[in-house]
Design a protein around this motif. Sequence first.
Motif, PDB file in Angstrom:
ATOM      1  N   VAL A  75      -7.030 -35.364 -43.060  1.00  0.00           N
ATOM      2  CA  VAL A  75      -7.160 -33.944 -42.752  1.00  0.00           C
ATOM      3  C   VAL A  75      -6.990 -33.730 -41.250  1.00  0.00           C
ATOM      4  CG1 VAL A  75      -8.681 -31.928 -42.809  1.00  0.00           C
ATOM      5  CG2 VAL A  75      -8.638 -33.513 -44.745  1.00  0.00           C
ATOM      6  N   PHE A  76      -7.581 -34.638 -40.467  1.00  0.00           N
ATOM      7  CA  PHE A  76      -7.417 -34.561 -39.017  1.00  0.00           C
ATOM      8  C   PHE A  76      -5.942 -34.634 -38.641  1.00  0.00           C
ATOM      9  CE2 PHE A  76      -6.503 -36.946 -35.149  1.00  0.00           C
ATOM     10  CZ  PHE A  76      -7.079 -36.122 -34.190  1.00  0.00           C
ATOM     11  N   ARG A  77      -5.214 -35.588 -39.247  1.00  0.00           N
ATOM     12  CA  ARG A  77      -3.797 -35.771 -38.878  1.00  0.00           C
ATOM     13  C   ARG A  77      -2.958 -34.557 -39.252  1.00  0.00           C
ATOM     14  NH1 ARG A  77      -0.060 -35.704 -36.474  1.00  0.00           N
ATOM     15  NH2 ARG A  77       1.565 -37.279 -36.084  1.00  0.00           N
ATOM     16  N   VAL A  78      -3.281 -33.928 -40.376  1.00  0.00           N
ATOM     17  CA  VAL A  78      -2.545 -32.727 -40.769  1.00  0.00           C
ATOM     18  C   VAL A  78      -2.769 -31.616 -39.739  1.00  0.00           C
ATOM     19  CG1 VAL A  78      -2.392 -30.881 -42.479  1.00  0.00           C
ATOM     20  CG2 VAL A  78      -2.534 -33.267 -43.231  1.00  0.00           C
ATOM     21  N   LEU A 136      -0.245 -29.973 -36.166  1.00  0.00           N
ATOM     22  CA  LEU A 136       0.028 -28.586 -35.806  1.00  0.00           C
ATOM     23  C   LEU A 136      -0.377 -28.254 -34.377  1.00  0.00           C
ATOM     24  CD1 LEU A 136      -1.279 -26.892 -39.085  1.00  0.00           C
ATOM     25  CD2 LEU A 136       1.089 -27.515 -38.541  1.00  0.00           C
ATOM     26  N   VAL A 137      -1.436 -28.903 -33.883  1.00  0.00           N
ATOM     27  CA  VAL A 137      -1.979 -28.529 -32.568  1.00  0.00           C
ATOM     28  C   VAL A 137      -2.041 -29.684 -31.574  1.00  0.00           C
ATOM     29  CG1 VAL A 137      -3.385 -26.728 -33.639  1.00  0.00           C
ATOM     30  CG2 VAL A 137      -4.395 -28.972 -33.234  1.00  0.00           C
ATOM     31  N   GLY A 162      -0.562 -33.300 -29.421  1.00  0.00           N
ATOM     32  CA  GLY A 162       0.415 -33.523 -28.367  1.00  0.00           C
ATOM     33  C   GLY A 162       1.839 -33.309 -28.857  1.00  0.00           C
ATOM     34  N   ARG A 163       2.746 -33.046 -27.934  1.00  0.00           N
ATOM     35  CA  ARG A 163       4.134 -32.678 -28.250  1.00  0.00           C
ATOM     36  C   ARG A 163       4.778 -33.551 -29.322  1.00  0.00           C
ATOM     37  NH1 ARG A 163       8.382 -30.142 -25.185  1.00  0.00           N
ATOM     38  NH2 ARG A 163      10.422 -30.749 -25.988  1.00  0.00           N
ATOM     39  N   TRP A 164       4.735 -34.872 -29.149  1.00  0.00           N
ATOM     40  CA  TRP A 164       5.447 -35.763 -30.058  1.00  0.00           C
ATOM     41  C   TRP A 164       4.632 -36.110 -31.299  1.00  0.00           C
ATOM     42  CZ3 TRP A 164      10.224 -35.330 -28.942  1.00  0.00           C
ATOM     43  CH2 TRP A 164      10.625 -35.159 -27.619  1.00  0.00           C
ATOM     44  N   SER A 165       3.364 -35.676 -31.332  1.00  0.00           N
ATOM     45  CA  SER A 165       2.536 -35.877 -32.523  1.00  0.00           C
ATOM     46  C   SER A 165       2.661 -34.704 -33.488  1.00  0.00           C
ATOM     47  CB  SER A 165       1.064 -36.048 -32.121  1.00  0.00           C
ATOM     48  OG  SER A 165       0.888 -37.203 -31.338  1.00  0.00           O
ATOM     49  N   ARG A 166       3.217 -33.605 -33.017  1.00  0.00           N
ATOM     50  CA  ARG A 166       3.343 -32.421 -33.870  1.00  0.00           C
ATOM     51  C   ARG A 166       4.481 -32.602 -34.878  1.00  0.00           C
ATOM     52  NH1 ARG A 166       2.387 -27.203 -29.823  1.00  0.00           N
ATOM     53  NH2 ARG A 166       0.432 -27.978 -28.902  1.00  0.00           N
ATOM     54  N   PHE A 167       4.237 -32.118 -36.089  1.00  0.00           N
ATOM     55  CA  PHE A 167       5.248 -32.235 -37.132  1.00  0.00           C
ATOM     56  C   PHE A 167       6.554 -31.576 -36.719  1.00  0.00           C
ATOM     57  CE2 PHE A 167       1.365 -32.139 -40.091  1.00  0.00           C
ATOM     58  CZ  PHE A 167       1.241 -33.514 -40.048  1.00  0.00           C
ATOM     59  N   ALA A 175      -8.508 -32.124 -21.915  1.00  0.00           N
ATOM     60  CA  ALA A 175      -8.507 -30.947 -22.788  1.00  0.00           C
ATOM     61  C   ALA A 175      -7.953 -31.309 -24.162  1.00  0.00           C
ATOM     62  CB  ALA A 175      -7.684 -29.828 -22.159  1.00  0.00           C
ATOM     63  N   ASN A 176      -6.873 -32.084 -24.167  1.00  0.00           N
ATOM     64  CA  ASN A 176      -6.252 -32.512 -25.417  1.00  0.00           C
ATOM     65  C   ASN A 176      -7.222 -33.368 -26.235  1.00  0.00           C
ATOM     66  OD1 ASN A 176      -4.537 -34.970 -26.729  1.00  0.00           O
ATOM     67  ND2 ASN A 176      -3.362 -33.076 -26.900  1.00  0.00           N
TER      68      ASN A 176
END
Length: 227
Positions: free
Chosen positions: A57-60, A64-65, A67-72, A203-204
Amino acid sequence: MTSDVEHPPVRVWDLPTRAFHWVLAICVIALVVTAKVGGNAMVWHMRLGLVVLALLVFRVVWGLVGGRWSRFASFIYAPGTVLRYLRGDHRPGDHFEVGHSPLGAFSVFALIALLLVQVGTGLISDDEIATTGPLNRFVASATGIAATGWHKGYGQWILLGLVALHIVAIVVYKLRGKNLVTPMITGDKPLPADVPATQDGLANRGLAAVVLAACAALVVWIARQGA
């Protein structure tokens, strides 16, 4: 052609994504072991399944929110782009080698989807011996038994197959001179200086902690449904 060694390190994987990756890997290994041992180990199997649910659930949400390259959005490719990649037609701005390539993206989505199915079937499972999932009482007996059959049968073997393919891909890339493991440990890849780095500051990481806490609270609530 300029070699990777000549490129400066660029932060690609933020700490939350790296932590998710390695904790999930450890949990999956432990889940396989506890399932094979059975007996009293099934208590830990269920607990680890809930941990994996919180991670997924965290990864989903992080997709969406984060870091840049972690976003779907950074690794959802149009069919035409996938075909170009398979043909070796790489164009400026594709960034196939930064985050996940089209094939890597398919692997990520397939693993997340299958793990969600495995956890979901585990939540409603009933082995007709001593173990039932916390949500089993909300489904018909036949549904719980069918879910258990999938969980212990096809679901398990498909998951192990995907994990094996993931490992084989890592080895193949390594033989071709591309190290995928070290960047997932350090977060950095040697890349051209014009490649934008991901966000990985306090912050991230603070946002990740809040998201993870919310996911953990949700999973605790689900676990208590079986009490």
